[in-house]
Each structure stands twice: as structure tokens, then as C-alpha cells.
Design a protein around this motif. Structure first.
Motif, mmCIF file in Angstrom:
data_model
loop_
_atom_site.group_PDB
_atom_site.id
_atom_site.type_symbol
_atom_site.label_atom_id
_atom_site.label_comp_id
_atom_site.label_asym_id
_atom_site.label_seq_id
_atom_site.Cartn_x
_atom_site.Cartn_y
_atom_site.Cartn_z
ATOM 1 N N LEU A 48 -19.371 -2.110 -4.439
ATOM 2 C CA LEU A 48 -19.950 -1.835 -2.783
ATOM 3 C C LEU A 48 -21.163 -2.738 -2.910
ATOM 4 N N PHE A 49 -21.091 -4.042 -2.374
ATOM 5 C CA PHE A 49 -22.025 -5.098 -2.350
ATOM 6 C C PHE A 49 -22.783 -4.658 -1.013
ATOM 7 N N LEU A 50 -24.279 -4.398 -1.262
ATOM 8 C CA LEU A 50 -25.032 -4.434 -0.036
ATOM 9 C C LEU A 50 -25.790 -5.554 0.344
ATOM 10 N N TRP A 51 -25.875 -5.832 1.812
ATOM 11 C CA TRP A 51 -26.760 -7.144 2.264
ATOM 12 C C TRP A 51 -28.031 -6.657 2.362
ATOM 13 N N THR A 52 -28.782 -6.227 1.161
ATOM 14 C CA THR A 52 -30.217 -5.704 1.263
ATOM 15 C C THR A 52 -30.917 -5.975 0.311
ATOM 16 N N PRO A 53 -32.465 -6.331 0.493
ATOM 17 C CA PRO A 53 -33.248 -6.678 -0.699
ATOM 18 C C PRO A 53 -33.207 -5.875 -1.805
ATOM 19 N N GLY A 73 -20.955 -9.948 -4.766
ATOM 20 C CA GLY A 73 -21.050 -10.602 -3.527
ATOM 21 C C GLY A 73 -19.700 -11.357 -3.008
ATOM 22 N N ILE A 74 -18.888 -11.922 -4.076
ATOM 23 C CA ILE A 74 -17.548 -12.692 -4.028
ATOM 24 C C ILE A 74 -16.590 -11.739 -4.016
ATOM 25 N N VAL A 75 -16.520 -10.372 -4.726
ATOM 26 C CA VAL A 75 -15.428 -9.472 -4.909
ATOM 27 C C VAL A 75 -15.282 -8.845 -3.724
ATOM 28 N N GLN A 76 -16.393 -8.584 -2.848
ATOM 29 C CA GLN A 76 -16.159 -8.118 -1.339
ATOM 30 C C GLN A 76 -15.186 -8.635 -0.502
ATOM 31 N N PHE A 77 -15.155 -9.995 -0.924
ATOM 32 C CA PHE A 77 -14.000 -10.865 0.084
ATOM 33 C C PHE A 77 -12.540 -10.509 -0.096
ATOM 34 N N TYR A 78 -12.639 -9.876 -1.512
ATOM 35 C CA TYR A 78 -10.928 -9.326 -1.978
ATOM 36 C C TYR A 78 -10.561 -8.524 -0.742
ATOM 37 N N TYR A 79 -11.313 -7.994 -0.134
ATOM 38 C CA TYR A 79 -11.067 -6.995 1.093
ATOM 39 C C TYR A 79 -9.756 -7.622 1.761
ATOM 40 N N LEU A 80 -9.745 -9.129 1.733
ATOM 41 C CA LEU A 80 -8.945 -9.647 2.315
ATOM 42 C C LEU A 80 -8.152 -10.480 1.507
ATOM 43 N N PRO A 81 -7.081 -10.082 0.574
ATOM 44 C CA PRO A 81 -6.607 -10.711 -0.456
ATOM 45 C C PRO A 81 -6.340 -12.124 -0.250
ATOM 46 N N TRP A 82 -5.786 -12.669 0.892
ATOM 47 C CA TRP A 82 -5.693 -14.335 0.893
ATOM 48 C C TRP A 82 -7.115 -14.966 0.611
ATOM 49 N N LEU A 83 -8.162 -14.438 1.224
ATOM 50 C CA LEU A 83 -9.381 -15.091 1.225
ATOM 51 C C LEU A 83 -10.011 -14.819 -0.089
#
Length: 437
Positions: A48-53, A73-83
Motif C-alpha cells: 500500500l503505497f502512500l503519497w505522504t512524507p 511506488g511502481i507496483v501500485q500501478f499494477y492495479y491496472l495490469p496493462w499499465l
């Protein structure tokens, strides 16, 4: 005339190198995006990547923290497999290009050997993306060199511990490459790196196994050491040495090409043949509520585990076919409908989903919470946190729900859902009308 010929030859080779890189990226994109999107979903649900300091500082507070932050930060985009597949393709191209940068232009084909071995290693579902990221970083940083001998040595006194803290044990690859560049100047670096690791283990990493501190921390979902992973950076080192000593004049490019093809075939047929992939596929269908796909697949293939039985029975129940067709499929025993709790983050997902859909919200919450706490590397799960928050809302525990929603609101792909879920807090009528209640 001779220099012009050499220049044209090197330009032609460089173009071939890029053609090879594009082919590699296309293959990786199609393989992960078309054949294994469920594996990308599996990786995404255990972070669970969080966009916080605070999240960044927490990552940087331990060795390999920078690559962990980049990885999540990269793996969070696996939520959309094609991305996710597109990003993976770019990462593999980057890795192959960085390896090729350590070789002469005419030996570009050799850069594919470590790349194929990496592809094979990533077939293990528990290998984290931080592994190739750390190797890319180690190879890139190892290119930094100062002309002044003593400044270069002083730089290493600082850069070795800093590299270890930022990318983890892959600092060994950095040290090895520095020795290849100048053996006489940097022969002492392994002793310095080992001393740094032992000092950290004795002071701030006493709770971590020593073999993990030295060899694998941050690259594998389980904290245990995985020696086989080190075949990949070792192959990088061997290719660099072979190029430096002109061994490629003995091992000609046709032999290299055959080695790449054979390793590629073995990587696809052996590295991704684990039965877990079938269970991960079922989990992916459950997550997306593709019940008919689960039933159709079950008619063709059986994995004799309770997870498989739970998944198929859940799909049959959702299609109102359980009473009529249950015994047309493999049943694992008394746990075929609902498994008892198992202390790992995967096995009870079908049972937790079944509990939730049966209205047994407390059991669903307990299973999801226990699975999240069982994630070996101590991370949170966006998927599990979302379901736990749902259970708290249904049970009227709004303060606890708000706490979990606050986490999700700092994520990228769960924030929209969390903001919508916040509108249910304290709204009993709205909750009663929700399908999940």
C-alpha cells in the motif's frame, strides 16, 4: 578508411542493440499483460503505497528503503495490469541497457543472458521488484569514478555504506564492479562492506537474521535468504569479466544466441510452471467477480487444494449452482466450503470473501485482518484494508473505519473509493441500502 569502417560497424551494432531491446520490451509487455495479469494483481495487493512524507521517511529508516519506496511506488500501478505490464517492459529494457553499458558495443548480445536469468528469477511470486531495481542502481552507481586516487578512495568510504543503506545487499554487486574497474585500488571494499553490515546488524538490525542482512533483505517477501537469486547479479559480473578479458572472441555470437534462446525457453517453461499461478489466477477472478470464468476453468483443470475448492464453490454459489453442481468438482474435505484460518496472507482469501457475502461480517473482518498481519515483510495491503474498512462501516464502528479510510485516501487507486465510503459513516439508511450490507 579503416576508422570510418569501424564507426559504421559500431553504429550498426548499436542499432541492433536497440532492436533487441524493443523486442525484449514487447515480449515482456505481452507476457505479463496478456498471459499473467493475475500475477501483477497478486503483487499489487500486498503493498500500500502512500503519497505522504511519513511513508518515504519510514522507508528510508531501514536498509534497502529507497528501492522499497521506488518498488511500491511502481507496483501500485499494477492495479491496472496493462499499465503494470508496460512499466515492467520499460524496467526490463532499462536493465538490459544498463548491463549492455558495461560491455563493448559488439558484445551487446551477452547483455541478454543476465536479462533472461532475471526474467526466470521473477517467476517466483515472492521475488520483489526491488530486486531488479537494486541491480540497476548498483550498476549505475558503480560507473561513478573520480580521477584523483585519494578522492576516489574517500568517496568509497562514504558511498559503500550509503549504497547499502539505500539499495540493500545488492551493494555487493556495486563493490564487485568497482573491483573489476580497478582491482588494486578497491580490493579492500568487500571487507569494508562486510564491516558495515556486521556493525548495523549488531546495532540497529539485531532482529533481522544475519544472512538476510548480508544477502537478501528487501528483495524477497519472506525474510529468509534466497541464494538462487544471486545467480542473476553473478551472471552480470561474469559477463563483464568475460567482456574485459575478451572471452567473447572464443565464445562467438552464435553460441551466445543459442544460450539466450535455451535460457529463455527454460525460463518460460520452468520459471512459471508453479501451481500457485493457477490459484493466483482464481484469486484474480474472485477479486474481479468473474464467477463464470472460474467455473469454466474448473471444468478443465483441477488443483487439489482447499483454496481451489473454496474458490470454485464460491463461484458456484454466486451463480446459484452450488446445490446442483458442487460434487461435479473436487472437494478437499470438510474445509471445501470455508477453510479454517491459516497463518499466511493468501490461503484464506476465498473463505473471507464467502464469509462477507454470507453476511458473516465479523468472520470476514477477522480473516482479512489476520491475512494482512501475516504479510511476511510487514507491509499493508490496499485490498485487505479496503475490506476491513467495509466491515467496520457495516458494524457501525465509524472511528475505526475512519482510521483505515484515512490510509486509503493517501493512495492513488483506492482514494476514490475511500472518499465515497466516508459518505456512509453515520448514515445507517445508506448503509442498509448498500449491496454489501
Amino acid at each position: 578508411m579503416k576508422s570510418e569502417y569501424i564507426t559504421r560497424y559500431l553504429q550498426m551494432v548499436a542499432k541492433k542493440n536497440w532492436v533487441l531491446s524493443v523486442f525484449l520490451g514487447t515480449f515482456v509487455f505481452l507476457f505479463w499483460g496478456g498471459y499473467l495479469p493475475h500475477a501483477l494483481s497478486y503483487a499489487e495487493q500486498y503493498q500500500l503505497f502512500l503519497w505522504t512524507p511519513d511513508y518515504l521517511l519510514d522507508c528510508l529508516s531501514r536498509p534497502a528503503g529507497l528501492v522499497e519506496w521506488i518498488e511500491t511506488g511502481i507496483v501500485q500501478f499494477y492495479y491496472l495490469p496493462w499499465l503494470g505490464a508496460m512499466i515492467l517492459a520499460g524496467l526490463y529494457i532499462g536493465y538490459q541497457r544498463v548491463v549492455a553499458n558495461w560491455l563493448r558495443a559488439e558484445t551487446f548480445l551477452m547483455s541478454m543472458i543476465p536479462t533472461v536469468l532475471l526474467f526466470w528469477a521473477m517467476g517466483d511470486l515472492d521475488v520483489l521488484l526491488s530486486f531488479p531495481i537494486a541491480m540497476i542502481a548498483a550498476m549505475a552507481v558503480a560507473k561513478i569514478r573520480l580521477a584523483n586516487r585519494w578522492l576516489d578512495i574517500c568517496k568509497e568510504l562514504v558511498l559503500v555504506p550509503l549504497t547499502y543503506w539505500l539499495i540493500g545487499p545488492m551493494a555487493w554487486l556495486y563493490v564487485a564492479l568497482r573491483i573489476v574497474v580497478d582491482y588494486k585500488r578497491f580490493a579492500w571494499l568487500p571487507i569494508w562492506l562486510l564491516a558495515v553490515q556486521l556493525l548495523l546488524w549488531h546495532s540497529v538490525l539485531a532482529q533481522v537474521p544475519l544472512q538476510s542482512v548480508i544477502g537478501s533483505m528487501g528483495y524477497y517477501r519472506s525474510p529468509s535468504m534466497v541464494p538462487m537469486l544471486w545467480i542473476v547479479p553473478l551472471s552480470v559480473l561474469l559477463c563483464v569479466l568475460a567482456d574485459r578479458f575478451r572471452l567473447t572472441q572464443v565464445v562467438k555470437w552464435p553460441v551466445q544466441a543459442v544460450a539466450v534462446v535455451v535460457l529463455g525457453w527454460l525460463a518460460v517453461t520452468r520459471g512459471y510452471a508453479d501451481e500457485r499461478y493457477e490459484l493466483v489466477w482464481q484469486d484474480y477472478q474472485i477479486r474481479n467477480e468473474h464467477w463464470d470464468d472460474i467455473i469454466q476453468r474448473a471444468e478443465q483443470k483441477t488443483v487439489e487444494t482447499a483454496f481451489w475448492s473454496n474458490s470454485v464453490n464460491l463461484a458456484l454459489a454466486e451463480r446459484r449452482q452450488l446445490a446442483d453442481r458442487m460434487f461435479d468438482f473436487y472437494q478437499s474435505g470438510i474445509d471445501a466450503l470455508l477453510m479454517n484460518m491459516v497463518r499466511n496472507p493468501f490461503s484464506n482469501i476465498p473463505a473471507a470473501e464467502a464469509f462477507f457475502r454470507l453476511g458473516m461480517v465479523n468472520s470476514a473482518q477477522r480473516y482479512m485482518f489476520d491475512m494482512q498481519e501475516s504479510i511476511n515483510n510487514g507491509r499493508k495491503s490496499g485490498r485487505f484494508t479496503q475490506r476491513i474498512a467495509e466491515c467496520y462501516i457495516i458494524n457501525g464502528k465509524y472511528n475505526l473505519a475512519r482510521k483505515h479510510l484515512a490510509l486509503l485516501k493517501h493512495s492513488l487507486f483506492y482514494s476514490g473509493w475511500a472518499e465515497e465510503a466516508e459518505t456512509y459513516l453515520g448514515q445507517e439508511e445508506k448503509i442498509d441500502q448498500h449491496p454489501g450490507s
